[in-house]
Design an enzyme around this catalytic site. Structure first.
Site: not given
Length: 461
Positions: A59, A291, A381, A407, A431
């Site tokens: 639950d 990111d 993405h 990156e 990145e």
């Protein structure tokens, strides 16, 4: 080690210092809907479902994540809703939202619902109904329309659309007209999402600032003997401390050779002396993602070999970033960075042979094993066509308002016996998040240290 002139982000390309925002104004979602409906023909209907809650176990549920196309068009963050966009034969447009009803008992246990009145008052839709009214009203909306837009990728919802269409078809003898043109709405919305508005850019800029603070904290809290998950906890703490309740994706905190596993998320190993720590982590703010990846020495000092690989990756990243402007493409950036990294690996003795042949054969991909970057927005993405050629080149020309990651990385696992032992176990990725501007770029990722000197200085504090 001396740094290349490319190691520093130019001051005139630094992130803006405008007042930060933590979510889009609701008026922006009105504009998103209006932009979409302007691209839709007259006498059509578009259907966009919200996400449903997912059970984790028994639950308990996973943290709710709204369907991104639905969120882009509404800003509405409750499950199981449905947005309907209608355009009549004269081009008049209307938006209708179906959502969960107000329920005092449910709200005692699970939390408040927005309900139908506030949906109209606060979210800018013309009408709102409860979910129980969907099956009676949607066939009426479909009847007589010439075109239906919905996301083909959502197979469960597509099946529901066909059920409603079948209801309309059952009344053909009574004069009902069933839509005959079914169109995938995903590419249409993706094109809109690809170009960010001023407020979207401001929100992503703030998400990057928070994420940069988290990467700083990770560097300062990193010590030999800690575990990767302890550094992950420091990152999540910093996100939440500044209003970003959730990471945009599962954080990668990869010490040593774990950095050579691209999507390593176990984050369970101890941090060892003389190894590097690669962290790929970004905050989600107002639904939008950052990111960012940084790599740094666990003990606070780069070794000679670590410096050499790190500086190569950093210079490649800056070479790519500094080339970004309208008209540039990932395909062109790949040519630049792949040639640069190939030359660098030859200089270090990791690649051997004729440089021209090595570049032609893409031998750098033995060590730079993923793409140079991707679109960024509501999804990490993010959606948007790359215009990929038959040679897998991403040919789409950049336009103002696009946001992407850059990156590059070099990965040399411990198992790679083709290189000298001193290089093995090194995995480095750097990145940044970059927005295309009218005449160049803006680097959102400017408050997270990335030069060797800045990293070592911060880690010594």
């Amino acid at each position: 080690m001396s740094t290349s002139p490319l190691s520093k982000t130019p001051l005139n390309k630094a992130a803006s210092t405008k007042s930060p925002i933590s979510q889009l104004p609701l008026s922006d979602y009105d504009q998103h809907r209006a932009a979409l409906m302007a691209k839709m023909p007259n006498n059509c209907i578009a259907l966009f479902p919200a996400a449903s809650e997912l059970t984790r176990s028994n639950d308990t549920e996973y943290a709710f994540c709204q369907n991104k196309n639905f969120f882009y068009l509404t800003g509405f963050n409750e499950p199981d809703a449905l947005l309907v966009l209608l355009k009549d034969e004269q081009g008049s447009a209307k938006s209708v939202l179906f959502s969960l009803p107000k329920d005092p008992l449910h709200e005692i246990w699970q939390g408040r619902r927005i309900g139908q009145i506030k949906a109209v008052d606060d979210y800018g839709v013309e009408q709102s109904f409860t979910l129980s009214e969907i099956d009676s009203l949607i066939p009426d909306y479909l009847e007589g329309k010439s075109q239906v837009f919905f996301g083909f990728s959502d197979h469960n919802f597509a099946a529901q659309v066909f059920t409603w269409l079948k209801q309309v078809s059952s009344n053909i003898r009574q004069g009902a007209k069933t839509p005959t043109n079914l169109t995938d709405s995903d590419p249409l919305v993706a094109e809109l999402r690809l170009i960010k508005t001023t407020n979207e850019l401001a929100l992503m800029r703030h998400a990057n600032h928070i994420s940069g603070l988290a990467h700083q904290r990770a560097m300062q809290k990193c010590h030999v003997g800690k575990f990767e998950y302890q550094i992950e906890a420091e990152i999540l703490h910093e996100f939440a401390r500044h209003g970003a309740r959730h990471p945009a994706y599962a954080s990668i905190v990869a010490g040593g050779d774990n950095a050579n596993i691209l999507h390593y998320t176990a984050n369970c190993d101890v941090l060892n002396n003389n190894e590097l720590l690669l962290i790929d982590a970004g905050a989600e703010l107002g639904g939008y993602a950052a990111d960012i990846t940084r790599t740094f020495p666990i003990n606070g000092k780069f070794s000679t070999e670590q410096k050499a690989i790190y500086q190569l990756v950093l210079d490649a990243k800056n070479l790519a970033v500094n080339a970004i402007k309208p008209g540039m493409s990932f395909a062109k950036l790949n040519i630049l960075t792949n040639a640069f990294l190939t030359q660098g690996l030859v200089d270090l003795g990791i690649l051997e042979g004729d440089l021209t042949e090595l570049i032609s054969e893409k031998k750098v991909k033995d060590y730079f094993i993923h793409g140079l970057g991707h679109w960024l927005g509501l999804d990490v993405h993010d959606v948007g066509d790359y215009h990929i050629s038959t040679d897998r080149e991403q040919l789409r020309a950049f336009k103002e308002g696009m946001v992407m990651t850059i990156e590059p990385g070099i990965y040399i696992p411990l198992t790679d016996l083709s290189v000298a032992e001193k290089w093995r176990g090194i995995g480095i990725r750097i990145e940044d998040n970059i927005a295309v501007t009218k005449d160049g770029f803006e680097n959102f990722t400017v408050n997270s240290p990335q030069t060797i000197e800045d990293i070592e200085e911060l880690m010594q504090k």
